[in-house]
Write an enzyme that holds these catalytic residues in place. Structure first.
Site, PDB file in Angstrom:
ATOM      1  N   LYS A  26       0.730  -1.467   0.340  1.00  0.00           N
ATOM      2  CA  LYS A  26      -0.183   0.253   0.340  1.00  0.00           C
ATOM      3  C   LYS A  26       0.530   1.010   0.079  1.00  0.00           C
ATOM      4  O   LYS A  26       0.520   2.453  -0.855  1.00  0.00           O
ATOM      5  CB  LYS A  26      -1.334   0.651   1.024  1.00  0.00           C
ATOM      6  CG  LYS A  26      -0.445   0.002   2.507  1.00  0.00           C
ATOM      7  CD  LYS A  26      -1.319   0.353   3.261  1.00  0.00           C
ATOM      8  CE  LYS A  26      -1.286  -0.373   4.733  1.00  0.00           C
ATOM      9  NZ  LYS A  26       0.559   0.501   5.039  1.00  0.00           N
TER      10      LYS A  26
ATOM     11  N   ARG B 205      -5.805   3.014  11.524  1.00  0.00           N
ATOM     12  CA  ARG B 205      -5.393   1.669  12.299  1.00  0.00           C
ATOM     13  C   ARG B 205      -6.839   0.461  12.858  1.00  0.00           C
ATOM     14  O   ARG B 205      -6.518  -0.504  12.646  1.00  0.00           O
ATOM     15  CB  ARG B 205      -4.865   1.701  12.503  1.00  0.00           C
ATOM     16  CG  ARG B 205      -3.044   1.233  12.280  1.00  0.00           C
ATOM     17  CD  ARG B 205      -2.982   1.200  11.303  1.00  0.00           C
ATOM     18  NE  ARG B 205      -1.123   0.079  11.037  1.00  0.00           N
ATOM     19  CZ  ARG B 205      -0.438   0.802  10.641  1.00  0.00           C
ATOM     20  NH1 ARG B 205      -0.111   1.902   9.989  1.00  0.00           N
ATOM     21  NH2 ARG B 205       0.295  -0.096  10.754  1.00  0.00           N
TER      22      ARG B 205
ATOM     23  N   ARG C 282      12.264  -7.557   2.772  1.00  0.00           N
ATOM     24  CA  ARG C 282      12.012  -6.230   2.373  1.00  0.00           C
ATOM     25  C   ARG C 282      13.600  -5.333   2.376  1.00  0.00           C
ATOM     26  O   ARG C 282      13.826  -6.173   3.899  1.00  0.00           O
ATOM     27  CB  ARG C 282      11.193  -5.832   3.339  1.00  0.00           C
ATOM     28  CG  ARG C 282      10.442  -4.185   2.671  1.00  0.00           C
ATOM     29  CD  ARG C 282       8.922  -4.111   2.974  1.00  0.00           C
ATOM     30  NE  ARG C 282       8.954  -3.557   4.191  1.00  0.00           N
ATOM     31  CZ  ARG C 282       8.096  -3.231   4.769  1.00  0.00           C
ATOM     32  NH1 ARG C 282       6.567  -2.537   4.198  1.00  0.00           N
ATOM     33  NH2 ARG C 282       7.454  -3.365   6.531  1.00  0.00           N
TER      34      ARG C 282
ATOM     35  N   ARG D 198      14.192  -2.919   8.214  1.00  0.00           N
ATOM     36  CA  ARG D 198      13.705  -2.462   9.392  1.00  0.00           C
ATOM     37  C   ARG D 198      13.710  -2.784  10.178  1.00  0.00           C
ATOM     38  O   ARG D 198      13.196  -3.741  10.408  1.00  0.00           O
ATOM     39  CB  ARG D 198      12.034  -2.534   9.039  1.00  0.00           C
ATOM     40  CG  ARG D 198      11.769   0.027   7.788  1.00  0.00           C
ATOM     41  CD  ARG D 198      10.894  -0.564   7.304  1.00  0.00           C
ATOM     42  NE  ARG D 198       9.465  -0.702   8.707  1.00  0.00           N
ATOM     43  CZ  ARG D 198       7.993  -0.385   8.116  1.00  0.00           C
ATOM     44  NH1 ARG D 198       7.725   0.116   6.720  1.00  0.00           N
ATOM     45  NH2 ARG D 198       6.974  -0.587   8.496  1.00  0.00           N
TER      46      ARG D 198
ATOM     47  N   ARG E  94       1.999  -7.925  14.188  1.00  0.00           N
ATOM     48  CA  ARG E  94       1.527  -6.985  12.956  1.00  0.00           C
ATOM     49  C   ARG E  94       0.381  -7.216  12.196  1.00  0.00           C
ATOM     50  O   ARG E  94      -0.715  -6.660  11.554  1.00  0.00           O
ATOM     51  CB  ARG E  94       2.774  -6.017  12.099  1.00  0.00           C
ATOM     52  CG  ARG E  94       3.560  -4.884  13.104  1.00  0.00           C
ATOM     53  CD  ARG E  94       4.432  -4.680  11.486  1.00  0.00           C
ATOM     54  NE  ARG E  94       4.746  -4.239  10.789  1.00  0.00           N
ATOM     55  CZ  ARG E  94       5.895  -4.315   9.724  1.00  0.00           C
ATOM     56  NH1 ARG E  94       6.418  -5.060  10.227  1.00  0.00           N
ATOM     57  NH2 ARG E  94       5.869  -3.612   9.149  1.00  0.00           N
TER      58      ARG E  94
HETATM   59  P1  AMP Z   1       3.411   1.062   8.419  1.00  0.00           P
HETATM   60  O1  AMP Z   1       4.816   1.555   8.380  1.00  0.00           O
HETATM   61  O2  AMP Z   1       2.591   1.845   8.095  1.00  0.00           O
HETATM   62  O3  AMP Z   1       4.531   0.147   8.743  1.00  0.00           O
HETATM   63  O4  AMP Z   1       3.537   1.444  10.790  1.00  0.00           O
HETATM   64  C1  AMP Z   1       4.966   1.284  11.471  1.00  0.00           C
HETATM   65  C2  AMP Z   1       4.296   1.587  12.662  1.00  0.00           C
HETATM   66  O5  AMP Z   1       4.384   2.935  13.179  1.00  0.00           O
HETATM   67  C3  AMP Z   1       3.843   0.068  13.187  1.00  0.00           C
HETATM   68  O6  AMP Z   1       3.999  -1.160  13.372  1.00  0.00           O
HETATM   69  C4  AMP Z   1       2.710   1.602  14.353  1.00  0.00           C
HETATM   70  O7  AMP Z   1       3.660   0.806  15.949  1.00  0.00           O
HETATM   71  C5  AMP Z   1       3.297   2.368  13.755  1.00  0.00           C
HETATM   72  N1  AMP Z   1       2.086   3.453  13.036  1.00  0.00           N
HETATM   73  C6  AMP Z   1       1.815   3.430  11.998  1.00  0.00           C
HETATM   74  N2  AMP Z   1       0.817   4.579  11.308  1.00  0.00           N
HETATM   75  C7  AMP Z   1      -0.208   3.905  12.939  1.00  0.00           C
HETATM   76  C8  AMP Z   1      -1.497   4.340  13.823  1.00  0.00           C
HETATM   77  N3  AMP Z   1      -2.514   4.593  12.260  1.00  0.00           N
HETATM   78  N4  AMP Z   1      -1.300   3.991  14.258  1.00  0.00           N
HETATM   79  C9  AMP Z   1      -1.122   3.936  15.302  1.00  0.00           C
HETATM   80  N5  AMP Z   1       0.072   3.235  15.397  1.00  0.00           N
HETATM   81  C10 AMP Z   1       1.040   3.344  14.184  1.00  0.00           C
END
Ligand code: AMP
Length: 208
Positions: free
Chosen positions: A16, A85, A119, A153, A164
């Protein structure tokens, strides 16, 4: 001017972020990724939030919204990636802005795990790679441009990936029904295959 906000929803590894980036350029929208906003924070807040992020746990809803709101206020046409989320975040967002469309990018869990484990990114130029799918680096684990060793990462480890994906199913998936019930168009896109092919599938939505 009324804001146009398109949500990109999908489990980790669905692409995404990548699709939000390429599609936003094609249709003239600003791509806002909450994950990126958090990774780009500096100072003590970053340190504090890294305790959540590295374990794959969501940071507190209000705090996330505060960080996001500042970015969203500046833009009128937004592709939002990574927010909401959970249902609570969806309701908080509804109090501020109306959502135009939701695009769900779907892949299987097996495919997601495979992609996340492969990744990598370049910490100098920020380019993303994947050792298992694509784009693969030309030389073994080196950035094509900067020639430095690619990084993984911290939350792309087995434990955090499992956490996750569970959080996605339990907390994020219910937001799709929430939007459907409110009459917001939710469109499911097959996220398998090449980046270019998935992009074409998404762009069709904007041409019809
Ligand atoms: P992502 O890159 O979208 O996978 O986000 C990495 C991490 O950032 C997630 O595992 C959360 O710890 C935090 N995070 C990202 N978006 C949110 C959100 N909308 N609400 C809370 N934590 C978030």
């Amino acid at each position: 001017m009324k804001k146009e906000i398109i949500l990109f929803v999908g489990k980790q590894g669905a692409g995404k972020g990548t699709q939000a980036e390429v599609v936003s350029k094609e249709i003239g929208f600003k791509h806002i990724s909450t994950g990126e906003l958090l990774r780009n924070l500096k100072g003590s807040l970053k340190k504090e939030l890294n305790l959540y992020i590295e374990k794959g746990i969501l940071i507190p809803d209000e705090l996330m919204l505060e960080i996001l709101k500042k970015e969203m206020k500046k833009e009128d046409k937004i592709i939002l990636d990574g927010f909401p989320r959970n249902l609570r975040q969806a309701k908080l967002l509804d109090n501020l802005f109306k959502i135009t469309k939701v695009i769900e990018i779907y892949i299987s869990d097996e495919e997601a795990i495979k992609r996340l484990e492969g990744r990598r990114y370049c910490e100098i130029c920020g380019r993303n790679y994947n050792l298992i799918t694509f784009p693969k680096p030309k030389e073994d684990e080196l950035c094509d441009i900067c020639k430095v060793k690619l990084k993984k990462r911290k939350d792309d480890n087995k434990e955090a990936i499992k956490k996750r994906l569970e959080t996605y199913k339990e907390k994020t998936l219910p937001i799709l029904d929430y939007y459907r019930e409110r009459g917001v168009e939710v469109i499911r896109i097959d996220g398998s295959g090449k980046i270019e092919d998935v992009k074409k599938r998404i762009l069709k939505i904007f041409k019809s």
